[in-house]
Design a protein around this motif. Structure first.
Motif, PDB file in Angstrom:
ATOM      1  N   VAL A 157       0.620  10.769  26.059  1.00  0.00           N
ATOM      2  CA  VAL A 157       1.950  10.173  26.167  1.00  0.00           C
ATOM      3  C   VAL A 157       2.769  10.440  24.916  1.00  0.00           C
ATOM      4  N   ALA A 158       2.147  10.265  23.740  1.00  0.00           N
ATOM      5  CA  ALA A 158       2.878  10.428  22.482  1.00  0.00           C
ATOM      6  C   ALA A 158       3.427  11.838  22.316  1.00  0.00           C
ATOM      7  N   LEU A 159       2.691  12.843  22.789  1.00  0.00           N
ATOM      8  CA  LEU A 159       3.111  14.235  22.632  1.00  0.00           C
ATOM      9  C   LEU A 159       3.854  14.776  23.844  1.00  0.00           C
ATOM     10  N   SER A 160       4.122  13.931  24.801  1.00  0.00           N
ATOM     11  CA  SER A 160       4.863  14.379  25.979  1.00  0.00           C
ATOM     12  C   SER A 160       6.316  14.662  25.597  1.00  0.00           C
ATOM     13  N   PRO A 161       6.969  15.582  26.301  1.00  0.00           N
ATOM     14  CA  PRO A 161       8.357  15.938  25.949  1.00  0.00           C
ATOM     15  C   PRO A 161       9.301  14.746  25.906  1.00  0.00           C
ATOM     16  N   SER A 162       9.065  13.751  26.746  1.00  0.00           N
ATOM     17  CA  SER A 162       9.958  12.598  26.801  1.00  0.00           C
ATOM     18  C   SER A 162       9.765  11.634  25.643  1.00  0.00           C
ATOM     19  N   THR A 163       8.697  11.826  24.879  1.00  0.00           N
ATOM     20  CA  THR A 163       8.364  10.875  23.819  1.00  0.00           C
ATOM     21  C   THR A 163       8.380  11.483  22.434  1.00  0.00           C
ATOM     22  N   VAL A 164       7.818  12.678  22.278  1.00  0.00           N
ATOM     23  CA  VAL A 164       7.551  13.219  20.947  1.00  0.00           C
ATOM     24  C   VAL A 164       8.833  13.416  20.141  1.00  0.00           C
ATOM     25  N   LYS A 165       9.922  13.792  20.782  1.00  0.00           N
ATOM     26  CA  LYS A 165      11.180  13.971  20.059  1.00  0.00           C
ATOM     27  C   LYS A 165      11.628  12.667  19.425  1.00  0.00           C
ATOM     28  N   ASN A 166      11.543  11.571  20.181  1.00  0.00           N
ATOM     29  CA  ASN A 166      11.961  10.271  19.652  1.00  0.00           C
ATOM     30  C   ASN A 166      11.035   9.808  18.526  1.00  0.00           C
TER      31      ASN A 166
ATOM     32  N   ASN B  27       0.840  -1.196   0.000  1.00  0.00           N
ATOM     33  CA  ASN B  27       0.000   0.000   0.000  1.00  0.00           C
ATOM     34  C   ASN B  27       0.877   1.249   0.000  1.00  0.00           C
ATOM     35  N   LEU B  28       1.144   1.797  -1.198  1.00  0.00           N
ATOM     36  CA  LEU B  28       1.897   3.037  -1.310  1.00  0.00           C
ATOM     37  C   LEU B  28       0.991   4.260  -1.317  1.00  0.00           C
ATOM     38  N   ALA B  29      -0.310   4.022  -1.192  1.00  0.00           N
ATOM     39  CA  ALA B  29      -1.267   5.121  -1.151  1.00  0.00           C
ATOM     40  C   ALA B  29      -1.473   5.645   0.262  1.00  0.00           C
ATOM     41  N   GLU B  30      -0.992   4.947   1.259  1.00  0.00           N
ATOM     42  CA  GLU B  30      -1.133   5.386   2.644  1.00  0.00           C
ATOM     43  C   GLU B  30      -0.377   6.690   2.849  1.00  0.00           C
ATOM     44  N   THR B  31      -1.013   7.658   3.489  1.00  0.00           N
ATOM     45  CA  THR B  31      -0.415   8.982   3.636  1.00  0.00           C
ATOM     46  C   THR B  31       0.138   9.259   5.025  1.00  0.00           C
ATOM     47  N   CYS B  32       0.005   8.322   5.945  1.00  0.00           N
ATOM     48  CA  CYS B  32       0.539   8.496   7.299  1.00  0.00           C
ATOM     49  C   CYS B  32       1.937   7.904   7.389  1.00  0.00           C
ATOM     50  N   CYS B  33       2.755   8.448   8.284  1.00  0.00           N
ATOM     51  CA  CYS B  33       3.984   7.744   8.625  1.00  0.00           C
ATOM     52  C   CYS B  33       3.612   6.371   9.169  1.00  0.00           C
ATOM     53  N   ALA B  34       4.459   5.388   8.921  1.00  0.00           N
ATOM     54  CA  ALA B  34       4.160   4.005   9.283  1.00  0.00           C
ATOM     55  C   ALA B  34       3.654   3.917  10.717  1.00  0.00           C
ATOM     56  N   ALA B  35       2.518   3.234  10.865  1.00  0.00           N
ATOM     57  CA  ALA B  35       1.850   3.166  12.163  1.00  0.00           C
ATOM     58  C   ALA B  35       2.721   2.481  13.206  1.00  0.00           C
ATOM     59  N   ILE B  36       2.542   2.898  14.450  1.00  0.00           N
ATOM     60  CA  ILE B  36       3.245   2.258  15.565  1.00  0.00           C
ATOM     61  C   ILE B  36       2.222   1.596  16.490  1.00  0.00           C
ATOM     62  N   SER B  37       2.698   0.630  17.238  1.00  0.00           N
ATOM     63  CA  SER B  37       1.873  -0.045  18.248  1.00  0.00           C
ATOM     64  C   SER B  37       2.043   0.660  19.587  1.00  0.00           C
ATOM     65  N   LEU B  38       1.221   0.273  20.549  1.00  0.00           N
ATOM     66  CA  LEU B  38       1.387   0.830  21.890  1.00  0.00           C
ATOM     67  C   LEU B  38       2.705   0.376  22.505  1.00  0.00           C
ATOM     68  N   SER B  39       3.136  -0.824  22.154  1.00  0.00           N
ATOM     69  CA  SER B  39       4.457  -1.279  22.626  1.00  0.00           C
ATOM     70  C   SER B  39       5.563  -0.411  22.056  1.00  0.00           C
ATOM     71  N   ASP B  40       5.440  -0.042  20.770  1.00  0.00           N
ATOM     72  CA  ASP B  40       6.420   0.870  20.178  1.00  0.00           C
ATOM     73  C   ASP B  40       6.414   2.205  20.914  1.00  0.00           C
TER      74      ASP B  40
ATOM     75  N   PRO C   5      10.524   4.489  33.689  1.00  0.00           N
ATOM     76  CA  PRO C   5      10.673   3.136  33.142  1.00  0.00           C
ATOM     77  C   PRO C   5       9.441   2.706  32.364  1.00  0.00           C
ATOM     78  N   GLU C   6       9.591   1.591  31.639  1.00  0.00           N
ATOM     79  CA  GLU C   6       8.528   1.083  30.774  1.00  0.00           C
ATOM     80  C   GLU C   6       7.237   0.828  31.541  1.00  0.00           C
TER      81      GLU C   6
ATOM     82  N   VAL D 182       5.603   2.848  23.950  1.00  0.00           N
ATOM     83  CA  VAL D 182       6.257   2.692  25.251  1.00  0.00           C
ATOM     84  C   VAL D 182       7.777   2.768  25.090  1.00  0.00           C
ATOM     85  N   SER D 183       8.300   2.130  24.041  1.00  0.00           N
ATOM     86  CA  SER D 183       9.756   2.140  23.852  1.00  0.00           C
ATOM     87  C   SER D 183      10.265   3.551  23.540  1.00  0.00           C
ATOM     88  N   PHE D 184       9.480   4.357  22.835  1.00  0.00           N
ATOM     89  CA  PHE D 184       9.878   5.736  22.568  1.00  0.00           C
ATOM     90  C   PHE D 184       9.823   6.585  23.833  1.00  0.00           C
TER      91      PHE D 184
END
Length: 387
Positions: A291-300, A23-36, A47-48, A38-40
């Motif tokens: 969580v995704a937009l928190s300073p500790s996460t969004v940069k990564n 699917n090259l028609a998808e316009t979003c950056c590749a989706a991440i899981s909740l586990s992903d 801690p995790e 957490v790692s960011f």
């Protein structure tokens, strides 16, 4: 009231994306899981296990939650606007930017609802609306469905998809109420530089126009530095920026977006309209986005997506260069989309819909026909009826 047109690109995706191998028609950056996610989010101080418990709080009562969005989420969104580039110079007629705080944010069910609420709120029958073009169909079809007359402000491919502000000036009428921008632009991957934004603001101030800027691909500027400013950074109160967790932040599945504006009156009006639709967003989605937009996460997270965009752009460069002149493009500078023109060996522009259907059928690759899904019969200055 006019009937709203079928949403061509969404119909195309719904019809074909489940049958595609690639699917090259998808316009979003590749989706991440909740586990992903957490790692960011992992740091020495967080801690995790701590991040995981924040994402899914099993003891939280599932009420409507904070109607406009939690304080944490709205603050994190506001922070995405709060540090304009210090090199930006505000022209003499423009006031310094209003600081964007949580009170300038309204959380919505996706960026698409943010756009709809803004358009529904600020446009009435008989208004004239100017829309930067080509762009996401919602941005011109919804105003038409509301009884407005729409003029398309066409970007120029031969100038790298630049727009001409003098042409915009000529489109303004006594009934013009709104200018709609898409910055960075879908599907060209171009963006409006600071000088152009300042000229648009000056024109809007002269005619008392509202500016709606769909900025869902901000801040994914992979081929320019420094990052150009949001429309909110230029000191004009009657501006609205819409954003989303889908495109640049890889979390389309949580269906969360926002409206941001220096004008709390505009946001109050949009919130009143939303009372008739979703009322609030899911508390679970709100927590994940916080969580995704928190300073500790969004940069990564953004660094990961910038790396992906740059790597994919190199692949596209190699593809275009290897096609012996049969494929042309204006290389995108931002976002995750680009327009490519395919020709046959006789140098004729291909029927893009038929070509895309054949590519899907024969090799399982899904791409989008631009004239079908973005073109209104026009793109690159070519009238589809003449092909």
């Amino acid at each position: 009231m006019p009937h709203i047109k079928d949403f061509a690109v969404e119909r195309w995706m719904d019809l074909h994306e489940n049958n595609a191998i690639h699917n090259l028609a998808e316009t979003c950056c590749a989706a991440i899981s909740l586990s992903d996610l957490v790692s960011f989010s992992e740091t020495e101080s967080q801690p995790e296990t701590q991040t995981s418990s924040t994402l899914v709080n099993l003891t939280r009562k599932q009420s409507y939650g904070a109607i406009r969005g939690s304080d944490t989420l709205r603050t994190n969104i506001a922070n995405r606007y709060s540090d304009p580039d210090p090199t930006i110079s505000i022209s003499g007629e423009n006031a310094p930017p209003v600081p964007i705080t949580k009170d300038n944010i309204l959380v919505t069910s996706g960026g698409i609802q943010a756009n709809f609420l803004a358009l529904y709120t600020i446009i009435k029958p008989g208004d004239h609306v100017i829309v930067q073009y080509p762009t996401y169909q919602q941005l011109y079809s919804v105003p038409e469905s509301l009884g407005a007359e729409v003029s398309l402000w066409r970007a120029q491919e031969e100038r790298g998809w630049e727009v001409d502000v003098e042409e915009l000036r000529g489109l303004v009428r006594p009934t013009t109420r709104v200018v709609v921008l898409n910055n960075p632009q879908n599907p060209t991957g171009a963006f409006l530089p600071l000088s152009t934004l300042q000229s648009i603001i000056s024109l809007a101030r002269t005619h008392d126009l509202t500016i709606l800027s769909d900025e869902v691909y901000r801040p994914l500027f992979h081929s320019t530095s420094p990052c150009p400013p949001s429309i909110l950074s230029l000191g004009y109160t009657k501006t609205i920026s819409t954003g989303s967790m889908s495109k640049s932040y890889s979390l389309a599945g949580i269906r969360l977006g926002w409206l941001a504006s220096p004008s709390t009156a505009i946001l109050d009006a949009c919130a009143s309209v939303r009372d008739y639709t979703t009322i609030s967003v899911s508390q679970i989605d709100d927590g994940i986005a916080s969580v995704a937009l928190s300073p500790s996460t969004v940069k990564n997270l953004l660094q990961r997506n910038m790396d992906l965009a740059e790597a994919n752009l190199r692949l596209m460069d190699e593809f275009v260069d290897g096609c012996g002149g049969l494929v042309e493009w204006v290389r995108p500078t931002a976002g995750t989309t680009a327009l490519l023109r395919f020709r046959d060996k006789m140098a004729r522009v291909l029927d893009d819909k038929g070509f895309c259907e054949r590519v899907l059928q024969e090799v399982g690759v899904l791409v989008v026909p631009a004239r079908e899904c973005f073109g209104r019969g026009w793109i690159w200055g070519v009238d589809i009826d003449s092909l």
